[in-house]
Design an enzyme around this catalytic site. Structure first.
Site, PDB file in Angstrom:
ATOM      1  N   LYS A  94     -72.115   4.296 -18.250  1.00 19.79           N
ATOM      2  CA  LYS A  94     -71.622   5.146 -19.333  1.00 19.79           C
ATOM      3  C   LYS A  94     -71.951   4.492 -20.667  1.00 19.79           C
ATOM      4  O   LYS A  94     -71.357   3.489 -21.052  1.00 19.79           O
ATOM      5  CB  LYS A  94     -70.102   5.345 -19.250  1.00 19.79           C
ATOM      6  CG  LYS A  94     -69.643   6.432 -20.225  1.00 19.79           C
ATOM      7  CD  LYS A  94     -68.255   6.257 -20.751  1.00 19.79           C
ATOM      8  CE  LYS A  94     -68.132   5.522 -22.043  1.00 19.79           C
ATOM      9  NZ  LYS A  94     -68.742   6.142 -23.231  1.00 19.79           N
ATOM     10  N   GLU A  97     -66.404  -8.222 -21.652  1.00 18.94           N
ATOM     11  CA  GLU A  97     -67.143  -8.885 -22.735  1.00 18.94           C
ATOM     12  C   GLU A  97     -66.653  -8.243 -24.027  1.00 18.94           C
ATOM     13  O   GLU A  97     -66.980  -7.093 -24.315  1.00 18.94           O
ATOM     14  CB  GLU A  97     -68.654  -8.651 -22.585  1.00 18.94           C
ATOM     15  CG  GLU A  97     -69.243  -9.132 -21.267  1.00 18.94           C
ATOM     16  CD  GLU A  97     -69.382 -10.644 -21.194  1.00 18.94           C
ATOM     17  OE1 GLU A  97     -69.306 -11.309 -22.242  1.00 18.94           O
ATOM     18  OE2 GLU A  97     -69.535 -11.154 -20.076  1.00 18.94           O
ATOM     19  N   CYS A 127     -71.376  -9.055 -31.914  1.00 17.03           N
ATOM     20  CA  CYS A 127     -70.132  -9.630 -31.400  1.00 17.03           C
ATOM     21  C   CYS A 127     -70.069 -11.130 -31.631  1.00 17.03           C
ATOM     22  O   CYS A 127     -69.000 -11.686 -31.814  1.00 17.03           O
ATOM     23  CB  CYS A 127     -69.987  -9.297 -29.919  1.00 17.03           C
ATOM     24  SG  CYS A 127     -71.436  -9.763 -28.958  1.00 17.03           S
ATOM     25  N   GLU A 134     -61.506  -9.012 -36.126  1.00 14.75           N
ATOM     26  CA  GLU A 134     -62.935  -8.689 -36.132  1.00 14.75           C
ATOM     27  C   GLU A 134     -63.187  -7.504 -37.066  1.00 14.75           C
ATOM     28  O   GLU A 134     -62.606  -6.436 -36.885  1.00 14.75           O
ATOM     29  CB  GLU A 134     -63.385  -8.342 -34.712  1.00 14.75           C
ATOM     30  CG  GLU A 134     -64.874  -8.129 -34.607  1.00 14.75           C
ATOM     31  CD  GLU A 134     -65.304  -7.742 -33.199  1.00 14.75           C
ATOM     32  OE1 GLU A 134     -64.728  -6.796 -32.634  1.00 14.75           O
ATOM     33  OE2 GLU A 134     -66.227  -8.387 -32.665  1.00 14.75           O
TER      34      GLU A 134
HETATM   35  P1  NAD Z   1     -65.275   0.294 -28.094  1.00 17.98           P
HETATM   36  O1  NAD Z   1     -64.290  -0.572 -27.391  1.00 17.98           O
HETATM   37  O2  NAD Z   1     -64.758   1.298 -29.032  1.00 17.98           O
HETATM   38  O3  NAD Z   1     -66.159   1.097 -27.030  1.00 17.98           O
HETATM   39  C1  NAD Z   1     -66.893   0.461 -26.023  1.00 17.98           C
HETATM   40  C2  NAD Z   1     -67.105   1.433 -24.880  1.00 17.98           C
HETATM   41  O4  NAD Z   1     -65.856   1.688 -24.257  1.00 17.98           O
HETATM   42  C3  NAD Z   1     -67.652   2.794 -25.303  1.00 17.98           C
HETATM   43  O5  NAD Z   1     -68.576   3.247 -24.339  1.00 17.98           O
HETATM   44  C4  NAD Z   1     -66.405   3.660 -25.313  1.00 17.98           C
HETATM   45  O6  NAD Z   1     -66.707   5.030 -25.106  1.00 17.98           O
HETATM   46  C5  NAD Z   1     -65.643   3.079 -24.147  1.00 17.98           C
HETATM   47  N1  NAD Z   1     -64.187   3.293 -24.173  1.00 17.98           N
HETATM   48  C6  NAD Z   1     -63.385   3.414 -25.252  1.00 17.98           C
HETATM   49  N2  NAD Z   1     -62.100   3.580 -24.851  1.00 17.98           N
HETATM   50  C7  NAD Z   1     -62.097   3.532 -23.494  1.00 17.98           C
HETATM   51  C8  NAD Z   1     -61.074   3.637 -22.499  1.00 17.98           C
HETATM   52  N3  NAD Z   1     -59.790   3.824 -22.814  1.00 17.98           N
HETATM   53  N4  NAD Z   1     -61.434   3.542 -21.200  1.00 17.98           N
HETATM   54  C9  NAD Z   1     -62.730   3.332 -20.862  1.00 17.98           C
HETATM   55  N5  NAD Z   1     -63.731   3.255 -21.757  1.00 17.98           N
HETATM   56  C10 NAD Z   1     -63.418   3.341 -23.068  1.00 17.98           C
HETATM   57  O7  NAD Z   1     -66.305  -0.693 -28.801  1.00 17.98           O
HETATM   58  P2  NAD Z   1     -67.523  -0.320 -29.746  1.00 17.98           P
HETATM   59  O8  NAD Z   1     -66.983   0.069 -31.085  1.00 17.98           O
HETATM   60  O9  NAD Z   1     -68.427   0.610 -29.044  1.00 17.98           O
HETATM   61  O10 NAD Z   1     -68.277  -1.734 -29.846  1.00 17.98           O
HETATM   62  C11 NAD Z   1     -67.904  -2.739 -30.715  1.00 17.98           C
HETATM   63  C12 NAD Z   1     -67.083  -3.808 -29.992  1.00 17.98           C
HETATM   64  O11 NAD Z   1     -67.822  -4.333 -28.897  1.00 17.98           O
HETATM   65  C13 NAD Z   1     -66.796  -4.997 -30.878  1.00 17.98           C
HETATM   66  O12 NAD Z   1     -65.466  -5.389 -30.680  1.00 17.98           O
HETATM   67  C14 NAD Z   1     -67.751  -6.060 -30.372  1.00 17.98           C
HETATM   68  O13 NAD Z   1     -67.354  -7.382 -30.619  1.00 17.98           O
HETATM   69  C15 NAD Z   1     -67.760  -5.752 -28.925  1.00 17.98           C
HETATM   70  N6  NAD Z   1     -68.937  -6.333 -28.283  1.00 17.98           N
HETATM   71  C16 NAD Z   1     -68.782  -7.401 -27.442  1.00 17.98           C
HETATM   72  C17 NAD Z   1     -69.904  -7.994 -26.855  1.00 17.98           C
HETATM   73  C18 NAD Z   1     -69.785  -9.154 -25.916  1.00 17.98           C
HETATM   74  O14 NAD Z   1     -70.746  -9.411 -25.191  1.00 17.98           O
HETATM   75  N7  NAD Z   1     -68.683  -9.873 -25.880  1.00 17.98           N
HETATM   76  C19 NAD Z   1     -71.158  -7.476 -27.124  1.00 17.98           C
HETATM   77  C20 NAD Z   1     -71.278  -6.389 -27.985  1.00 17.98           C
HETATM   78  C21 NAD Z   1     -70.161  -5.814 -28.547  1.00 17.98           C
END
Ligand code: NAD
Length: 472
Positions: free
Chosen positions: A170, A245, A279, A379
């Site tokens: 997804k 992650e 991230c 963040e």
């Molecule tokens: P997000 O948490 O809003 O969304 C991530 C994914 O989760 C999306 O596909 C979203 O549709 C899905 N999602 C959201 N709510 C959900 C739920 N309740 N159940 C299941 N899925 C759900 O994050 P974002 O804004 O897309 O990305 C930015 C974040 O990602 C930042 O916090 C960044 O640090 C983190 N990030 C971490 C890494 C790592 O490797 N540690 C890498 C890249 C990004």
């Protein structure tokens, strides 16, 4: 227009059960550039059943054959690399100067490494009267963010295929188009039906349904800490494996004997890359108080030299933020920083001149930041750097570790021994010494609220492996 009206399930493109299409915007122009289906729980059900059905045969496929599919996918990606990079620039806004090398060639290297690592699945360890063997975890669900979309997808898919797992993917709603292109490549290499399935749609619906599905053995999630917690909660009743992650607020510790100009230059560029939507960004720069004033001047000059503009302009260092929502979040944090008493050195909430269209944010520096301020603890996920003075190295290490996160860190020091000594004291899954490069063969992941798993390298494969002891 990249118009996708079907999902990829069980080796074929199918009409979604969920109704409606989600528009994908180019953040530089605010124009629609594509559409993808809004899948729902019924699509998840179909995809999970397909992955379940394909699992026994795929798990029993020799590792060398699975490695061949990984190599074939890598060849496809290499051949269509410019197309992939252009698509990611269009949906994410990362400038062309960086997009091919960082968003495509890097993860491609990691993908290729798993063609080699697949052979580890055949290794058997003898312990007394036991044979310890590796088996794939099973059906895996991948829930991904938008900031390094292909990197995140391949960081999960490559080891899963090497291990013998089947998957349902997804992508994020902001940047789903790369995943549809990858699905076309998977179709082109003839990966057996059901091994790879793609369901786009909202996180709260499609992501949640995947996380709680009893036939999903593992969920690998990359995204914000808040959503990661919800995924872990949804997954708990079925006791599936959960790999998280999550976010970061990483520190760059610049030692007193560092080459200050080189260290500050690196630190500023690291945060401004991908407009701060990284991230691992080293968003807290820890500076010796004795050299603080000099460092501020260097940081302001370096920031001024970085061009913010159209991602298609080869001179642009920073492009737009990925979405209007992300731009709002960043500006809210800049206001919070000013209210908290941090000193704005450059940037701020003004709309950059000449860039009224598109989600552009000025690169922003805050001086006199107290590490307990919200802008230093939370963040922001934008081009905002906090410059924090320290009195001595004991305090510098304490400040670096005073964070709920522990994803990455950096050290810049005059000697490798000193740098390594400091690196060992930092509670984070990564440490970059004197500007060292990312390594796709090494494990990647976070301490504390930055997560609990590892991607890339042998440890990344281990996430997708069950261990069986056979007594004989
Ligand atoms: P997000 O948490 O809003 O969304 C991530 C994914 O989760 C999306 O596909 C979203 O549709 C899905 N999602 C959201 N709510 C959900 C739920 N309740 N159940 C299941 N899925 C759900 O994050 P974002 O804004 O897309 O990305 C930015 C974040 O990602 C930042 O916090 C960044 O640090 C983190 N990030 C971490 C890494 C790592 O490797 N540690 C890498 C890249 C990004």
């Amino acid at each position: 227009m990249h118009k996708h009206t079907q999902l990829y399930i069980d080796g074929t493109w199918v009409a979604p059960a969920g109704s409606g299409l989600a528009e994908v915007l180019n953040p530089a122009t605010e124009q629609a550039i594509g559409q993808v289906p809004l899948g729902d729980e019924r699509d998840v059900e179909r995809a999970v059943q397909a992955a379940r059905g394909a699992f026994p045969a795929w798990a029993a496929t020799p590792a060398s054959v699975r490695a061949g599919y990984i190599q074939a996918l890598a060849a496809q990606l290499e051949a269509r690399g410019d197309e992939m990079a252009a698509l990611i620039t269009a949906e994410l806004g990362m400038p062309v100067q960086w997009c091919r090398s960082i968003q495509v060639d890097g993860p491609l290297e990691g993908l290729r490494h798993y063609a080699e690592l697949a052979a580890l699945m055949d290794e058997v360890r003898e312990v007394g009267n036991s044979l310890v063997i590796r088996e794939p975890v099973g059906v895996c669900a991948f829930i991904n963010p938008w900031n390094y979309p292909l990197h995140q997808l391949l960081g999960k898919l490559a080891p899963a295929l090497a291990a013998g797992c089947t998957v349902v993917v997804k992508p994020s709603q902001e940047t789903p188009l790369h995943a549809f292109l990858l699905a076309q490549m998977i179709e082109a290499i003839g990966l057996p039906a059901g091994v790879f399935n793609l369901v786009s749609g909202p996180g709260a619906k499609v992501g949640e349904a995947l996380a709680k599905h009893p036939l999903v053995d593992m969920v690998s999630f990359t995204g914000s800490t808040g959503a990661g917690v919800r995924v872990a909660q949804a997954a708990a009743p079925s006791v599936k494996r959960v790999c998280l992650e999550l976010g970061g607020k990483s520190a760059l510790l610049i030692a007193e004997d560092a080459d200050l100009a080189a260290a500050v230059r690196y630190g500023v560029q690291d945060v401004m890359l991908n407009s701060g939507q990284t991230c691992t960004a080293l968003t807290r720069m820890l500076l010796p108080a004795s050299r603080y004033a000099e460092a501020l001047e260097l940081a302001v000059a370096e920031t001024a030299s970085l061009r913010l503009g159209d991602p298609l302009d080869p001179e642009s260092f920073l492009g737009p933020m990925c979405s209007a929502g992300q731009l709002r979040t960043v500006r809210d944090y800049i206001r919070i920083g000013e209210e908290e008493g941090a000193r704005l050195l450059c940037g701020g909430v003004a709309v950059p001149s000449g860039l009224e269209r598109g989600f552009y944010q000025l690169p922003t520096l805050f001086a006199d930041v107290d590490n307990r301020m919200r802008i230093a603890q939370e963040e922001i996920f934008g081009p905002v750097l906090c410059l924090i003075p320290y009195a001595d190295e004991v305090q510098a290490v304490q400040l670096a570790n005073d964070s709920p996160f522990g994803l990455s860190s950096g050290v810049w020091a005059g000697t490798p021994e000193r740098a390594l000594g400091l690196a060992r004291q930092l509670r984070a899954g990564q440490c970059f010494i004197n500007g060292a490069a990312f390594n796709y063969r090494a494990p990647f992941g976070g301490y504390k609220q930055s997560g609990n798993g590892r991607e890339w390298g042998e440890e990344g494969l281990a996430e997708f492996v069950e261990i069986k002891a056979v007594q004989c």
